[in-house]
Design an enzyme around this catalytic site. Structure first.
Site, mmCIF file in Angstrom:
data_model
loop_
_atom_site.group_PDB
_atom_site.id
_atom_site.type_symbol
_atom_site.label_atom_id
_atom_site.label_comp_id
_atom_site.label_asym_id
_atom_site.label_seq_id
_atom_site.Cartn_x
_atom_site.Cartn_y
_atom_site.Cartn_z
ATOM 1 N N ASP A 100 2.222 1.808 -2.699
ATOM 2 C CA ASP A 100 0.934 2.171 -2.635
ATOM 3 C C ASP A 100 -0.117 1.340 -2.781
ATOM 4 O O ASP A 100 0.166 0.494 -3.934
ATOM 5 C CB ASP A 100 0.451 3.587 -3.245
ATOM 6 C CG ASP A 100 1.163 4.975 -2.534
ATOM 7 O OD1 ASP A 100 1.949 4.762 -1.509
ATOM 8 O OD2 ASP A 100 0.823 6.025 -3.028
ATOM 9 N N HIS A 252 4.487 0.767 -6.533
ATOM 10 C CA HIS A 252 3.196 0.287 -6.313
ATOM 11 C C HIS A 252 3.344 -1.195 -5.856
ATOM 12 O O HIS A 252 4.200 -1.844 -6.979
ATOM 13 C CB HIS A 252 2.171 0.683 -7.213
ATOM 14 C CG HIS A 252 1.892 2.165 -7.281
ATOM 15 N ND1 HIS A 252 2.759 2.903 -7.749
ATOM 16 C CD2 HIS A 252 0.931 2.887 -6.955
ATOM 17 C CE1 HIS A 252 2.171 4.489 -7.875
ATOM 18 N NE2 HIS A 252 1.008 4.206 -7.413
#
Length: 725
Positions: A100, A252
C-alpha cells in the site's frame, strides 16, 4: 446618406478606441502571466503532494449492524458489483502480497528487486499522488507482471466523503494510472481498511458504492504490521498464514523507512516457496480475468498530459525552491553586509579628526541639465545661491518648450549662466556643460533637485584625496508626506544610502546619483565624458571611473532633496528606465570582470555585487511572496507567517539603523510592512519587464517625468531643518 455613414464611422472609431483603452498593457500582461503560471505550478505540486484538497481525518470504529453477515464472515475480496454481496478467498498455499501507499522512489524499487529475484508477483495499491509523481515505477510494476490497484488519489478516509468526492478520487487515480502505464484497473483498496469482519456501518455504504462503480474491494486477512517496524522476524511471523491456508498479506512500500519490510521479504519469499506456497497476482490466484484493461484514445492522452504536467510542476517548483534558497541567502547576506560595512563606514568618516585631505576651497562648477523644468528650476537655482561654497551655475536647457531657460534668465542672478541647445538628451546636455565649465571640479544635479547650503562644500571635500575621481552625495526624497513618497523615502535611506556606505567600504560604488554627484574634470575627460550608450548614464560613468582606476566615494553629509514620482505610472516609468539602464551598464562594462590592476577590483567585487543585489536578487525576490501566499493559504500557515515576520524584522532593523545614520525620524517606518506587501511587488514587475525588454532586444526611450515643483528651497543645513514642502 453621407451623414449616417459618418455616424457609423464615428461609432466604429469609438468602439475601436474603447477596445484599445480596455486592452491590458503588455508590461502588465507578461509579468501577470508569469506569476499565474508560477502559482499554477505550485498549486499542482501541492495537489499531488496532498497539501491541497487533502483530508486526513480518520473515522472512529462504528457499529457493524448494517453489514451483511456474509461479508463479516467472508473472505478479503468483496464483490458488490451489480447488487451482489459476496466475498472471495485465496485458495490454500497461495499468497497474494499487497503493498500500500506507493510507489516510493526509494523503497518500491527495492521491493520490486526482491520480488524479481524470487520470481514472485504482487499487487500494488497505489495512490494517485505517488503514481503521478513516479510514473516510471508504475510502468515497471506492470512490465514485470504485477497487478496494480487503486488506493484513492489523496488517501482520505472515504467514510467522510460524498459520492462526488469518491468518484473524483477514483477517476483521478485512474487518470494517473493511464498516464503512467496506459491501463485501468478494477481493483480497489480503501485507505485505513482492515479485515472483512472490521467492516462497519460507516465503511459498508462506501464499499457498496465502490462496487456499483465496477470495482472489487480488496482488504486483507493477514497483516504483517510492517508499518510499526517490529523487526524482521516479527514481520515474517505475522505475515505467515497458519496451516497452509491462502491469504492476502498486507505490507507497505511507502510511508517511511521500509528497510525491515525489504529484509523480511527477502527471507519470507524463499522460505514459504520452499513450503509449497505460490506468490501470485490476485486475479491469478482466483483464476479470474486480469484486473487490467488497456487505455487508448483520448483517455490515454489525457493521462499522458496529466503526467507531463505533474512532472513539469515538480521540476519547475524544484527550481523555484532552489531559487527561494538562493534569494534567502542573498537577502540575509546583503542585510548582514550592509549592517557591518555601514557601521565601519560611519565609524571611519565620523571619527574625530577624519579628513579626506587638504580642505577644498576653490570654486566649482555646478551643472543643471534641464528639460521642461519650469515648475522646479527656480527653487533649484535659488538653493544653489545659498551655497556656502563658491560656485558657478550652468543651466543647460535641453530644448525645453515650457520656458525653463527664460525663467532662469529672468532671475538675473550672478554666476548663473544659461546654455541653450536643441533637445539631445541628458548626457549631451551634461557634456555641453562640462565643455563650458570654468573650474576643475564639476558638480552635477537634476533640475528638480534642491541643495542645502552645505551640500556643495561637503560634496567636494573628498577631492582632497588626489585618487578620488568622483563623489556620490546623499539623495533624499523631498515629497515624502504621501504614502508612495514615504515608501520611496524608506527605499532611498535604506536601499540606496545604506548600500552606498557598504559599497564605499568595499571600494566599488556602483552609481553616482544624478541628483547629487561631483567629478574631477580630468577624470571625466579620461573616460570620454558622459555617454548615451545606456539609459543610466550615472551608473555608466561611475563604472567607467572605476575601470579607469579612480576612487569613487560617498559623502553622506552632502544632502540633496529631490522630487520623487507621485503616481504609480510615473514611478513605473522611472524605475523601468533605471533597472533597464543598469542592465545596459552592467553589460557594457562586463569585461571589467577579467581586467587586472586597480580597475580589476571593481570587476571582481563591484560588478558581481551589483549584478547579484540589483538585478538577480530583485528578479528572484517575488518567490518569497509567492511561497508566503502559498504557505498562508495551504500551510504550514503559522511557520510561514513566523518566517515572513522574521525577514520583516531583519529589514526593520536595517531600516532603523539606516534612518539613525541619516538622522531621519523613525515615524516613516510605520509604513514599512505595507511597503513590503505592495510597493515591493510593483518593483518586481518593473524589473521583470526590464528583463523581458532586454531579452527580447527591445529599445527603451528616455521618459520624462511630470514634475510639480513641490520641493522648495532648503531652510537650513540640517535634516531637522529640511526643505519646505
Amino acid at each position: 446618406m453621407a451623414q449616417p455613414a459618418r455616424r457609423r464611422r464615428a461609432a466604429a472609431a469609438a468602439r475601436d478606441s474603447a477596445v484599445r483603452r480596455r486592452r491590458v498593457p503588455m508590461r502588465l500582461m507578461l509579468p501577470s502571466l508569469v506569476l499565474v503560471a508560477m502559482m499554477a505550478m505550485l498549486m499542482l505540486r501541492g495537489y499531488v503532494h496532498s497539501e491541497i484538497l487533502a483530508d486526513h481525518r480518520i473515522q472512529p470504529e462504528a457499529s457493524a449492524s448494517k453489514v451483511p453477515d456474509e461479508i463479516l464472515d467472508g473472505g478479503p475480496v468483496i464483490d458488490t458489483r451489480g447488487g451482489r454481496h459476496t466475498t472471495l478467498s485465496v485458495p490454500d498455499h497461495r499468497l497474494v502480497l499487497t503493498f500500500d501507499d506507493g510507489p516510493d522512489p526509494e523503497w518500491t524499487p527495492k521491493v520490486l528487486d526482491v520480488l524479481k529475484k524470487h520470481h514472485a508477483h504482487a499487487v500494488f495499491f497505489v495512490t494517485g499522488t505517488m503514481a503521478s509523481r513516479y510514473p516510471d515505477l508504475v510502468r515497471r510494476m506492470v512490465d514485470e507482471g504485477h497487478e496494480v490497484g487503486l488506493h484513492t488519489f489523496n488517501h482520505p478516509d472515504l467514510s467522510f466523503q460524498s459520492k462526488k468526492r469518491i468518484d473524483w478520487e477514483l477517476s483521478q487515480n485512474q487518470l494517473a494510472l493511464a498516464g503512467a502505464a496506459g491501463i485501468r484497473t478494477s481493483l480497489f483498496r480503501p485507505p485505513y481498511s482492515s479485515f472483512s469482519d472490521a467492516m462497519d456501518d460507516k465503511s459498508w455504504p462506501v464499499t457498496e458504492y465502490i462496487g456499483s462503480r465496477g470495482y472489487l474491494t480488496v482488504v486483507n486477512n493477514t497483516d504483517s504490521e510492517d508499518w510499526k517496524k517490529p523487526g524482521v522476524d516479527e514481520i515474517i511471523r505475522r505475515a505467515t498464514p497458519e496451516g497452509g491456508k491462502g491469504a492476502i498479506v498486507l505490507m507497505h512500500d511507502s510511508g517511511g523507512d521500509r528497510s525491515q519490510t525489504v529484509r523480511a521479504l527477502d527471507r519470507f519469499l524463499p522460505d514459504l516457496q520452499a513450503q509449497g506456497y505460490r506468490f501470485e497476482n490476485l486475479t491469478g490466484a482466483l483464476s479470474a480475468p486480469s484486473a487490467h484493461t488497456v487505455v487508448t484514445g483520448v483517455d490515454l492522452w489525457k493521462g499522458k498530459a496529466w503526467i507531463f504536467l505533474v512532472g513539469a510542476a515538480e521540476n519547475i517548483t524544484g527550481v523555484l525552491m532552489v531559487g527561494l534558497a538562493v534569494i534567502g541567502f542573498l537577502v540575509i547576506s546583503r542585510f548582514v553586509l550592509m549592517l557591518l560595512l555601514s557601521a565601519l563606514h560611519a565609524r571611519k568618516v565620523r571619527r574625530r579628526g577624519f579628513r579626506w585631505g587638504p580642505t577644498i576651497t576653490e570654486p566649482v562648477s555646478v551643472l543643471v541639465p534641464a528639460y521642461n523644468e519650469a515648475k522646479c528650476i527656480e527653487n533649484t537655482v535659488n538653493s544653489l545661491m545659498a551655497s556656502e561654497h563658491p560656485i558657478e551655475v550652468l543651466v543647460i536647457d535641453d530644448g525645453s518648450s515650457d520656458g525653463t531657460a527664460r525663467i532662469v534668465e529672468a532671475m538675473g542672478l550672478p554666476n548663473v549662466r544659461v546654455i541653450r541647445q536643441l533637445n539631445a538628451g541628458k548626457p549631451a546636455a551634461l557634456n555641453r556643460g562640462i565643455a563650458n565649465a570654468r573650474y576643475d571640479i564639476i558638480v552635477m544635479m537634476d533640475g528638480d533637485t534642491v541643495f542645502e547650503p552645505a551640500t556643495v562644500r561637503e560634496l567636494v571635500q573628498p577631492f582632497g584625496d588626489p585618487k578620488v575621481g568622483a563623489v556620490a552625495g546623499n539623495a533624499k526624497v523631498g515629497n515624502r508626506d504621501s504614502l508612495i513618497g514615504a515608501w520611496q523615502h524608506i527605499e532611498y535611506v535604506m536601499g540606496f544610502n545604506l548600500d552606498r556606505r557598504m559599497y564605499d567600504v568595499l571600494g566599488c560604488m556602483p552609481t553616482i546619483p544624478g541628483a547629487v554627484g561631483a567629478f574631477r574634470r580630468s577624470a571625466l575627460e579620461r573616460v570620454g565624458g558622459m555617454s548615451d550608450d545606456t539609459l543610466a548614464e550615472d551608473t555608466d560613468i561611475t563604472m567607467a571611473m572605476h575601470r579607469d582606476g579612480w576612487k569613487v566615494v560617498y559623502a553622506e553629509k552632502a544632502r540633496a532633496w529631490t522630487e520623487a514620482p507621485e503616481t504609480v505610472q510615473q514611478l513605473w516609468s522611472q524605475r523601468y528606465r533605471w533597472s533597464y539602464g543598469t542592465m545596459q551598464a552592467i553589460w557594457k562594462h562586463r569585461h571589467a570582470v577579467v581586467e587586472r590592476g586597480v580597475s580589476g577590483r571593481f570587476g571582481r567585487v563591484g560588478l558581481p555585487f551589483v549584478s547579484l543585489f540589483m538585478v538577480v536578487a530583485p528578479l528572484l525576490a517575488p518567490l518569497i511572496d509567492v511561497f508566503l501566499l502559498y504557505g498562508i493559504v495551504f500551510g504550514p500557515t503559522q511557520k510561514t507567517i513566523v518566517a515572513w515576520l522574521g525577514v520583516l524584522t531583519i529589514q526593520a532593523v536595517c531600516a532603523a539603523y539606516a534612518f539613525r545614520l541619516d538622522g531621519e525620524r523613525m515615524i516613516h517606518l510605520i509604513s514599512l510592512p505595507l511597503q513590503q506587501i505592495l510597493y515591493r511587488q510593483l518593483m518586481y514587475v518593473v524589473l521583470l519587464q526590464s528583463w523581458i525588454t532586454a531579452l527580447t532586444g527591445g529599445r527603451l526611450r528616455w521618459q520624462k517625468l511630470r514634475r510639480t515643483g513641490v520641493v522648495g528651497a532648503p531652510a537650513g543645513g540640517t535634516n531637522e531643518r529640511r526643505p519646505v514642502i
